[in-house]
Design an enzyme around this catalytic site. Structure first.
Site, PDB file in Angstrom:
ATOM      1  CG  HIS A   1      26.238 -13.202  18.954  1.00 22.72           C
ATOM      2  ND1 HIS A   1      26.908 -12.294  19.848  1.00 22.72           N
ATOM      3  CD2 HIS A   1      25.112 -12.646  18.606  1.00 22.72           C
ATOM      4  CE1 HIS A   1      26.159 -11.175  19.987  1.00 22.72           C
ATOM      5  NE2 HIS A   1      25.136 -11.189  19.098  1.00 22.72           N
TER       6      HIS A   1
ATOM      7  CB  SER B   1      24.021 -14.205  22.519  1.00 24.66           C
ATOM      8  OG  SER B   1      23.637 -14.777  23.491  1.00 24.66           O
ATOM      9  CB  THR B   2      21.047  -9.755  23.860  1.00 21.42           C
ATOM     10  OG1 THR B   2      21.594  -9.165  23.131  1.00 21.42           O
ATOM     11  CG2 THR B   2      20.046  -9.201  24.993  1.00 21.42           C
ATOM     12  N   GLY B   3      21.091 -12.762  24.981  1.00 22.95           N
ATOM     13  CA  GLY B   3      20.494 -13.957  25.767  1.00 22.95           C
ATOM     14  C   GLY B   3      21.713 -14.423  27.028  1.00 22.95           C
TER      15      GLY B   3
ATOM     16  CG  ASN C   1      17.582  -8.338  21.008  1.00 22.12           C
ATOM     17  OD1 ASN C   1      18.098  -7.591  21.774  1.00 22.12           O
ATOM     18  ND2 ASN C   1      18.400  -9.309  20.633  1.00 22.12           N
TER      19      ASN C   1
ATOM     20  CG  ASN D   1      13.914 -13.202  20.903  1.00 22.78           C
ATOM     21  OD1 ASN D   1      12.932 -13.405  21.938  1.00 22.78           O
ATOM     22  ND2 ASN D   1      14.491 -11.958  20.712  1.00 22.78           N
TER      23      ASN D   1
ATOM     24  CG  HIS E   1      14.438 -14.855  15.483  1.00 23.02           C
ATOM     25  ND1 HIS E   1      14.870 -13.863  14.466  1.00 23.02           N
ATOM     26  CD2 HIS E   1      15.538 -14.631  16.533  1.00 23.02           C
ATOM     27  CE1 HIS E   1      15.945 -13.507  14.853  1.00 23.02           C
ATOM     28  NE2 HIS E   1      16.286 -13.877  15.896  1.00 23.02           N
TER      29      HIS E   1
ATOM     30  CD1 TRP F   1      16.954 -25.782  18.760  1.00 24.76           C
ATOM     31  CD2 TRP F   1      18.097 -26.834  20.325  1.00 24.76           C
ATOM     32  NE1 TRP F   1      17.344 -27.162  18.373  1.00 24.76           N
ATOM     33  CE2 TRP F   1      18.064 -27.735  19.276  1.00 24.76           C
ATOM     34  CE3 TRP F   1      18.895 -27.242  21.677  1.00 24.76           C
ATOM     35  CZ2 TRP F   1      18.580 -28.980  19.385  1.00 24.76           C
ATOM     36  CZ3 TRP F   1      19.296 -28.551  21.670  1.00 24.76           C
ATOM     37  CH2 TRP F   1      19.100 -29.503  20.685  1.00 24.76           C
TER      38      TRP F   1
HETATM   39  N1  CTP Z   1      18.846 -17.425  20.746  1.00 20.46           N
HETATM   40  C1  CTP Z   1      19.122 -18.879  20.811  1.00 20.46           C
HETATM   41  N2  CTP Z   1      18.784 -19.436  20.052  1.00 20.46           N
HETATM   42  C2  CTP Z   1      17.963 -19.100  18.756  1.00 20.46           C
HETATM   43  C3  CTP Z   1      17.781 -17.616  18.743  1.00 20.46           C
HETATM   44  C4  CTP Z   1      18.139 -16.884  19.883  1.00 20.46           C
HETATM   45  O1  CTP Z   1      19.550 -19.246  21.909  1.00 20.46           O
HETATM   46  N3  CTP Z   1      17.705 -19.675  17.678  1.00 20.46           N
HETATM   47  C5  CTP Z   1      19.032 -16.642  22.005  1.00 20.46           C
HETATM   48  C6  CTP Z   1      20.562 -15.979  21.953  1.00 20.46           C
HETATM   49  O2  CTP Z   1      21.050 -15.958  23.288  1.00 20.46           O
HETATM   50  C7  CTP Z   1      20.107 -14.419  21.580  1.00 20.46           C
HETATM   51  C8  CTP Z   1      18.816 -14.304  22.146  1.00 20.46           C
HETATM   52  O3  CTP Z   1      18.140 -15.590  22.278  1.00 20.46           O
HETATM   53  O4  CTP Z   1      20.868 -13.479  22.240  1.00 20.46           O
HETATM   54  C9  CTP Z   1      17.951 -13.279  21.549  1.00 20.46           C
HETATM   55  O5  CTP Z   1      17.842 -13.591  20.196  1.00 20.46           O
HETATM   56  P1  CTP Z   1      17.940 -12.469  19.018  1.00 20.46           P
HETATM   57  O6  CTP Z   1      16.980 -11.672  19.346  1.00 20.46           O
HETATM   58  O7  CTP Z   1      17.977 -13.373  17.691  1.00 20.46           O
HETATM   59  O8  CTP Z   1      19.407 -11.973  19.374  1.00 20.46           O
HETATM   60  P2  CTP Z   1      20.354 -11.611  18.108  1.00 20.46           P
HETATM   61  O9  CTP Z   1      19.709 -10.618  17.301  1.00 20.46           O
HETATM   62  O10 CTP Z   1      21.038 -12.607  17.418  1.00 20.46           O
HETATM   63  O11 CTP Z   1      21.700 -10.605  18.842  1.00 20.46           O
HETATM   64  P3  CTP Z   1      22.010 -10.334  20.213  1.00 20.46           P
HETATM   65  O12 CTP Z   1      22.273 -11.239  21.140  1.00 20.46           O
HETATM   66  O13 CTP Z   1      23.423  -9.505  19.601  1.00 20.46           O
HETATM   67  O14 CTP Z   1      21.035  -9.334  20.683  1.00 20.46           O
END
Ligand code: CTP
Length: 313
Positions: A287, A239-241, A131, A108, A275, A261
């Site tokens: 994380h 992280s979920t990602g 998410n 995201n 995001h 990123w």
């Molecule tokens: N992500 C990323 N860089 C960002 C925002 C998100 O690499 N600037 C990746 C992360 O791997 C993250 C995934 O995108 O797990 C989904 O983003 P998000 O919904 O923001 O995850 P979180 O709410 O931070 O947390 P969780 O991983 O616990 O679901």
């Protein structure tokens, strides 16, 4: 001596930031990226040996029979014993035709904003998202609209949909955007998440929604966590990602990732939001996304996966 001992047990890590990473990424961007089939197969084998994703990615009748104790992976001391009712909600086996071919995993990150990567993302055979992200017309140019699997943490159901205790229509309407997608819920991470995940399941089946809920297998989540810990990712939780990318690397023939990123500036020094849809920062100390990024970047350099960081034209 005590200080050294302390540092040995609780090492102090300095997380990398974009000032170190951007020059390295730019150097590499200048080179032609090639998928390395043997490196990808090797990595798939590592994941298979540690975590057996093709059998354990989700709770199935095969891996979670009635009477089995399923230990919560986010809490010590609690387990759930699978009863007939819960068992009846599991698919027989993982419900995808394996191996999946071309998979795109969409994080995201704000780097996707104005990326114009939507078309490219939608060209995959299988798109995974994190998410319950927004996919309205306002974003589709950048992030696409296709989705075969989308994760939903119980905490999102709590925050955005009041635990589905009142009207469930808003939720049912909101998830329509994911079409025939599987909704992947970590129902057995925390005790409080189980009932909520089952509620999501019943809400969608009761109205005959196109989306189907599958539950993450906590053994899989725990093993993937250990795998990355052994590679130096020190965080309370992955992280979920990264969970999704790990699953994709095991289940798919080709993996490309977008929106990963976790830095505040893009490759050209422009400030970006956290995001693609808002700038709400993650809770600190939970994380270790920059460390995760480095691992993903190494996989990109080895040709195991492709990471898209620039705009797509
Ligand atoms: N992500 C990323 N860089 C960002 C925002 C998100 O690499 N600037 C990746 C992360 O791997 C993250 C995934 O995108 O797990 C989904 O983003 P998000 O919904 O923001 O995850 P979180 O709410 O931070 O947390 P969780 O991983 O616990 O679901």
């Amino acid at each position: 001596f005590l200080v050294l001992y302390w540092l040995y047990i609780f090492p102090v890590y300095r997380l990398p930031d974009e000032k170190e990473i951007v020059p390295e990424v730019l150097r590499q961007q200048g080179r032609v990226w090639r998928r390395n089939l043997s490196a990808a197969a090797e990595f798939r084998k590592l994941l298979k040996d540690c975590c057996d994703p093709s059998h354990l990615f989700a709770m199935t009748k095969q891996n979670s029979p009635v009477g089995k104790r399923v230990w919560y992976d986010g809490e010590f001391l609690y387990y759930n014993t699978i009863d007939n009712e819960t068992f009846s909600l599991f698919p027989k086996v993982i419900p995808f035709q394996l191996p999946l071919k071309r998979c795109h995993v969409v994080g995201n990150g704000g780097i996707l904003k104005n990326s114009r990567c939507g078309k490219q993302i939608d060209q995959a055979d299988f798109v995974m998202r994190c998410n319950l992200p927004p996919l309205s017309n306002a974003y589709s140019n950048d992030v696409g609209s296709k989705s075969q699997l989308v994760t939903a943490n119980p905490s999102i159901i709590n925050k955005r949909f009041q635990n589905l205790l009142w009207s469930r229509k808003t939720f049912v309407d909101k998830v329509k955007v994911y079409n025939q997608s599987y909704i992947y819920m970590p129902a057995f991470t925390m005790k409080t998440g189980t009932e909520l995940s089952l509620r999501v399941y019943y809400t969608l089946t009761d109205v005959g929604a196109k989306q189907k809920v599958i539950f993450a297998n906590p053994n899989f989540l725990r093993d993937i966590g250990k795998f990355w810990k052994s590679k130096g990712i020190h965080a309370k939780r992955l992280s979920t990602g990264l969970f999704l990318v790990s699953a994709a690397l095991a289940l798919c023939e080709e993996v490309t990732i977008y929106g990963f990123w976790p830095f505040s500036m893009d490759l050209h020094g422009r400030y970006i939001s956290h995001h693609y849809y808002d700038n709400i920062l993650p809770d600190t100390g939970f994380h270790a996304m920059p460390e995760e990024f480095l691992q993903l970047w190494l996989l990109h350099k080895r040709g195991v996966l492709r990471m898209q960081l620039e705009r797509c034209e």
